[in-house]
Design an enzyme around this catalytic site. Structure first.
Site, PDB file in Angstrom:
ATOM      1  N   HIS A 152      -7.935   0.365  -6.690  1.00  0.00           N
ATOM      2  CA  HIS A 152      -7.200  -0.335  -5.627  1.00  0.00           C
ATOM      3  C   HIS A 152      -5.729   0.020  -5.743  1.00  0.00           C
ATOM      4  O   HIS A 152      -5.188   0.029  -6.853  1.00  0.00           O
ATOM      5  CB  HIS A 152      -7.370  -1.855  -5.739  1.00  0.00           C
ATOM      6  CG  HIS A 152      -8.800  -2.268  -5.636  1.00  0.00           C
ATOM      7  ND1 HIS A 152      -9.459  -2.334  -4.427  1.00  0.00           N
ATOM      8  CD2 HIS A 152      -9.713  -2.559  -6.584  1.00  0.00           C
ATOM      9  CE1 HIS A 152     -10.718  -2.677  -4.650  1.00  0.00           C
ATOM     10  NE2 HIS A 152     -10.900  -2.814  -5.951  1.00  0.00           N
ATOM     11  N   TYR A 166       0.798  -1.234   0.000  1.00  0.00           N
ATOM     12  CA  TYR A 166       0.000   0.000   0.000  1.00  0.00           C
ATOM     13  C   TYR A 166       0.830   1.284   0.000  1.00  0.00           C
ATOM     14  O   TYR A 166       0.274   2.375   0.004  1.00  0.00           O
ATOM     15  CB  TYR A 166      -0.974  -0.024   1.180  1.00  0.00           C
ATOM     16  CG  TYR A 166      -1.869  -1.242   1.155  1.00  0.00           C
ATOM     17  CD1 TYR A 166      -2.684  -1.511   0.049  1.00  0.00           C
ATOM     18  CD2 TYR A 166      -1.876  -2.162   2.202  1.00  0.00           C
ATOM     19  CE1 TYR A 166      -3.481  -2.644   0.005  1.00  0.00           C
ATOM     20  CE2 TYR A 166      -2.684  -3.296   2.174  1.00  0.00           C
ATOM     21  CZ  TYR A 166      -3.480  -3.532   1.065  1.00  0.00           C
ATOM     22  OH  TYR A 166      -4.274  -4.657   1.014  1.00  0.00           O
TER      23      TYR A 166
HETATM   24  C1  DQA Z   1      -7.311  -2.619  -1.476  1.00  0.00           C
HETATM   25  C2  DQA Z   1      -7.259  -4.094  -1.857  1.00  0.00           C
HETATM   26  C3  DQA Z   1      -8.188  -4.913  -0.993  1.00  0.00           C
HETATM   27  O1  DQA Z   1      -8.113  -6.281  -1.359  1.00  0.00           O
HETATM   28  C4  DQA Z   1      -7.790  -4.779   0.461  1.00  0.00           C
HETATM   29  O2  DQA Z   1      -8.686  -5.503   1.280  1.00  0.00           O
HETATM   30  C5  DQA Z   1      -7.691  -3.370   0.906  1.00  0.00           C
HETATM   31  C6  DQA Z   1      -7.034  -2.417   0.002  1.00  0.00           C
HETATM   32  C7  DQA Z   1      -6.284  -1.804  -2.262  1.00  0.00           C
HETATM   33  O3  DQA Z   1      -6.425  -0.584  -2.318  1.00  0.00           O
HETATM   34  O4  DQA Z   1      -5.316  -2.364  -2.781  1.00  0.00           O
HETATM   35  O5  DQA Z   1      -8.072  -3.007   2.003  1.00  0.00           O
HETATM   36  O6  DQA Z   1      -8.598  -2.120  -1.786  1.00  0.00           O
END
Ligand code: DQA
Length: 155
Positions: free
Chosen positions: A104, A27
């Site tokens: 995402h 992230y």
């Molecule tokens: C997410 C991807 C999702 O699978 C995960 O549960 C998240 C973050 C992303 O931004 O990569 O909380 O949405």
């Protein structure tokens, strides 16, 4: 009287309030405030007016979607893990739809199998994943084009 059609709701779901404490390899180590600051800059460059919202409450997220068209002309949605199983949130987006892009940070197509599923399939204009914060910039450009805003800035 006509009104601006450049308002974009940028919606973050569960666990984004602690984004800076989540796996930086996935992230990026940014806080939500830092991410929103970047999004705000890109939005301004494109002539878009962002409205930010985050909650860890599925109920609040649904409630926001039920009325999203009152405050926004388009939406960027990163619902976190809810994306993969909350049919309630998918249904809520269908109640009061605005053009929406699913984003995402991580590459959900190439992680665990269950992350490939999205309750927003068929409800959003596009799904952008695995580009980190830049994915939001792409989403803003897509929305600017869809909303007919700042065509020059959007390239
Ligand atoms: C997410 C991807 C999702 O699978 C995960 O549960 C998240 C973050 C992303 O931004 O990569 O909380 O949405």
């Amino acid at each position: 009287m006509s009104r601006a059609t450049n308002r974009v709701a940028v919606l973050h779901g569960v666990n984004f309030d602690v984004l800076e404490r989540r796996d930086p390899g996935l992230y990026g180590g940014l806080s939500l405030a830092e991410l929103e600051y970047r999004i705000g800059g890109w939005a301004a460059d494109l002539g878009l007016d962002p409205i930010f919202f985050q909650t860890n409450s599925e109920s609040e997220f649904c409630g926001y979607l039920h009325r999203v068209s009152e405050t926004a002309d388009g939406a960027i949605i990163n619902a976190g893990a809810w994306t993969h199983y909350s049919r309630a949130i998918g249904d809520a987006l269908a109640v009061d739809p605005v053009p929406a892009i699913e984003v995402h940070l991580s590459d959900v197509e190439n992680r665990e199998e269950w992350r490939r599923v999205s309750v927003f399939e068929g409800l959003v204009e596009a799904k952008i994943s695995g580009k980190g914060p830049d994915g939001y910039r792409d989403a803003l450009k897509r929305l600017a084009t869809l909303l007919g805003v700042g065509a020059d800035a959007a390239e």
